[in-house]
Motif scaffolding. Structure first.
Motif, PDB file in Angstrom:
ATOM      1  N   VAL A   6     -42.833-102.955 -17.279  1.00 57.02           N
ATOM      2  CA  VAL A   6     -43.943-102.860 -18.218  1.00 57.02           C
ATOM      3  C   VAL A   6     -44.897-101.732 -17.854  1.00 57.02           C
ATOM      4  O   VAL A   6     -45.504-101.104 -18.729  1.00 57.02           O
ATOM      5  CB  VAL A   6     -44.683-104.214 -18.315  1.00 57.02           C
ATOM      6  N   SER A   7     -45.021-101.416 -16.559  1.00 57.46           N
ATOM      7  CA  SER A   7     -45.906-100.325 -16.151  1.00 57.46           C
ATOM      8  C   SER A   7     -45.364 -98.970 -16.603  1.00 57.46           C
ATOM      9  O   SER A   7     -46.131 -98.038 -16.860  1.00 57.46           O
ATOM     10  CB  SER A   7     -46.094-100.333 -14.627  1.00 57.46           C
ATOM     11  N   VAL A   8     -44.046 -98.859 -16.705  1.00 61.03           N
ATOM     12  CA  VAL A   8     -43.416 -97.640 -17.209  1.00 61.03           C
ATOM     13  C   VAL A   8     -43.472 -97.619 -18.737  1.00 61.03           C
ATOM     14  O   VAL A   8     -43.679 -96.568 -19.359  1.00 61.03           O
ATOM     15  CB  VAL A   8     -41.947 -97.545 -16.727  1.00 61.03           C
ATOM     16  N   PHE A   9     -43.316 -98.783 -19.333  1.00 58.11           N
ATOM     17  CA  PHE A   9     -43.277 -98.924 -20.792  1.00 58.11           C
ATOM     18  C   PHE A   9     -44.633 -98.617 -21.429  1.00 58.11           C
ATOM     19  O   PHE A   9     -44.699 -97.978 -22.487  1.00 58.11           O
ATOM     20  CB  PHE A   9     -42.847-100.359 -21.132  1.00 58.11           C
ATOM     21  N   TYR A  10     -45.711 -99.052 -20.783  1.00 58.94           N
ATOM     22  CA  TYR A  10     -47.045 -98.983 -21.383  1.00 58.94           C
ATOM     23  C   TYR A  10     -47.474 -97.573 -21.801  1.00 58.94           C
ATOM     24  O   TYR A  10     -47.940 -97.377 -22.934  1.00 58.94           O
ATOM     25  CB  TYR A  10     -48.096 -99.583 -20.444  1.00 58.94           C
ATOM     26  N   PRO A  11     -47.361 -96.547 -20.936  1.00 63.18           N
ATOM     27  CA  PRO A  11     -47.806 -95.211 -21.366  1.00 63.18           C
ATOM     28  C   PRO A  11     -47.059 -94.700 -22.587  1.00 63.18           C
ATOM     29  O   PRO A  11     -47.644 -94.007 -23.432  1.00 63.18           O
ATOM     30  CB  PRO A  11     -47.523 -94.334 -20.139  1.00 63.18           C
ATOM     31  N   TYR A  12     -45.781 -95.051 -22.695  1.00 60.02           N
ATOM     32  CA  TYR A  12     -44.995 -94.586 -23.837  1.00 60.02           C
ATOM     33  C   TYR A  12     -45.428 -95.277 -25.134  1.00 60.02           C
ATOM     34  O   TYR A  12     -45.542 -94.637 -26.187  1.00 60.02           O
ATOM     35  CB  TYR A  12     -43.503 -94.816 -23.588  1.00 60.02           C
ATOM     36  N   VAL A  13     -45.674 -96.589 -25.065  1.00 58.81           N
ATOM     37  CA  VAL A  13     -46.084 -97.304 -26.279  1.00 58.81           C
ATOM     38  C   VAL A  13     -47.501 -96.893 -26.689  1.00 58.81           C
ATOM     39  O   VAL A  13     -47.816 -96.802 -27.883  1.00 58.81           O
ATOM     40  CB  VAL A  13     -45.963 -98.841 -26.093  1.00 58.81           C
ATOM     41  N   LEU A  14     -48.357 -96.603 -25.704  1.00 57.21           N
ATOM     42  CA  LEU A  14     -49.699 -96.118 -26.017  1.00 57.21           C
ATOM     43  C   LEU A  14     -49.614 -94.764 -26.726  1.00 57.21           C
ATOM     44  O   LEU A  14     -50.256 -94.552 -27.771  1.00 57.21           O
ATOM     45  CB  LEU A  14     -50.535 -95.999 -24.749  1.00 57.21           C
ATOM     46  N   GLY A  15     -48.823 -93.862 -26.171  1.00 59.56           N
ATOM     47  CA  GLY A  15     -48.642 -92.555 -26.795  1.00 59.56           C
ATOM     48  C   GLY A  15     -48.049 -92.683 -28.185  1.00 59.56           C
ATOM     49  O   GLY A  15     -48.463 -91.979 -29.121  1.00 59.56           O
ATOM     50  N   TYR A  16     -47.095 -93.606 -28.328  1.00 59.49           N
ATOM     51  CA  TYR A  16     -46.458 -93.785 -29.636  1.00 59.49           C
ATOM     52  C   TYR A  16     -47.459 -94.268 -30.674  1.00 59.49           C
ATOM     53  O   TYR A  16     -47.496 -93.761 -31.805  1.00 59.49           O
ATOM     54  CB  TYR A  16     -45.290 -94.768 -29.554  1.00 59.49           C
TER      55      TYR A  16
END
Length: 412
Positions: free
Chosen positions: A94-104
């Motif tokens: 989830v720590s890796v996933f979060y920046p990508y979903v925020l950017g998306y």
């Protein structure tokens, strides 16, 4: 409008909401079962929608409205979104996933305004023509949910256990790439604001409309709009996870009943509005939130499964009778000078501030009622039901506006 342009705009709407429905509905089960996220972490991920809604006016006001054609920015944002979707597909933590979903979400939320801009630029009579184009967005969302449940079975117990829900991001990414490329074939929509004209931050965020809060009734409505978004966030964050956890068959497909009811009650809204007025209409919407969560609290996947279906089907009343009615009320209260600013302010208050608070609260409540034995879903749903009931009482007591409001803007 030519048939070719109508088909292009309809396909644009279909893909725009197919993309969102392809991954957002199943995000909760994915986070909990595949990335093993806590309730607080899940709330943080869902709150990226709110951050996207807060940042979107800057992208639209500073870039799309001033320098570049809307259809070109739409294409670029969706192509970049496809890249981020692929990164979300590959993420294992989830720590890796979060920046990508925020950017998306920062990229995606502005596209909701851009597709409307492209459409309105081609429509001669929005009141009569827009709904027939916008409805394809709802159909796109429904098709995405049906595909996940009935075609691919990614949300089945075995599918969730095997981590197949990550495939939703690949599906959304492919659709995003298609829409990104397709956008460059859409009718030209040049910027509306001259590049030399200054636009203040308060204008971008709709803060000029804060003057409307001097009206006591509008202030009550404004506060109620923020507060009702707290129980709304529980639905977005927990509904799919709840249905998956209690082993309802084809949960994502069943949740498309909510979008179907949204279309139905949108047609009923002008009639209800005309007969009962704004206050009673919006109170019905608030009461529906409390009722649907009570249905979720006491329903189950067995003999009481009908309660869950009713709760999902109430989505049309919940959304249309409150949010669409609220948009009409806001439009009626804002003079010509503040119409756009007022709608921007309400959007910022609801999808921005209100949902941000709601996702945070929903995450805390989910963690508080989670143990080794699993989630106490009864309490998790009764709490937002109580919040919705409290907002209902607040609005019923303090809102006194008796004025008539025109309902033509919701005619389909």
């Amino acid at each position: 409008m030519s048939t070719a342009i109508r088909v292009k705009l309809s396909l644009m709407m279909f893909l725009e909401f197919f993309i969102w429905g392809a991954w957002f509905v199943t995000l909760g089960p994915f986070l909990g079962n595949t990335l093993h996220a806590t309730g607080a972490q899940t709330g943080a991920v869902f709150s990226t929608q709110s951050w996207g809604a807060i940042i979107a006016p800057f992208i639209i006001g500073l870039i799309a409205d001033r320098y570049f054609n809307a259809e070109r920015i739409l294409g670029i944002l969706h192509i970049l979104g496809a890249v981020l979707m692929y990164q979300m597909y590959k993420a294992t933590d989830v720590s890796v996933f979060y920046p990508y979903v925020l950017g998306y979400m920062v990229l995606y939320m502005p596209t909701l305004a851009l597709v409307n801009s492209v459409s309105f630029n081609q429509i001669g009579d929005p009141e009569k023509e827009f709904s027939s184009i916008r409805v394809w967005g709802t159909i796109g969302w429904i098709v995405a949910g049906l595909a996940i449940s009935y075609l691919f079975h990614w949300d089945s117990p075995d599918g969730v256990k095997s981590g197949f829900l990550k495939n939703t991001f690949m599906m959304a990414g492919i659709a995003s790439l298609i829409l990104g490329l397709f956008s460059f074939s859409l009718p030209a929509t040049p910027p509306k604001t001259p590049t030399g004209e200054k636009v203040s931050i308060s204008q971008l965020l709709g803060l000029d409309a804060l003057k409307l809060l001097k009206d006591k009734n509008f202030a009550v409505f404004f506060i109620a709009s923020i507060l009702i978004c707290i129980p709304l966030a529980f639905y977005y964050q927990n509904a799919s996870n709840f249905l998956t956890d209690i082993k309802v068959n084809n949960p994502t497909g069943k949740m498309t009943i909510g979008q179907g009811s949204e279309v139905l009650f949108m047609l009923c809204l002008p009639i209800f509005f005309k007969k009962f007025g704004f206050k009673k209409t919006i109170l019905v919407g608030m009461l529906a939130w409390a009722l649907r969560y009570a249905m979720f609290a006491y329903g189950n996947a067995g003999e009481l499964s009908f309660m869950l279906i009713i709760g999902i089907a109430l989505h049309g009343v919940c959304y249309d009778f409150f949010f669409v009615s609220g948009q009409i009320y806001t439009d009626s209260k804002a003079g010509p000078q503040y119409k756009s600013a007022a709608q921007g302010l309400i959007t910022l208050a609801t999808y921005g501030v209100g949902m941000l608070i709601g996702f945070y609260v929903a995450g805390l409540i989910s963690d508080s009622y989670n143990s080794a034995a699993g989630h106490d879903w009864k309490m998790i749903w009764l709490i937002p039901a109580g919040i919705a009931a409290a907002v209902f009482l607040l609005f019923a007591v303090f809102f006194k506006d008796k004025s008539q409001i025109q309902t033509s803007s919701v005619q389909s």
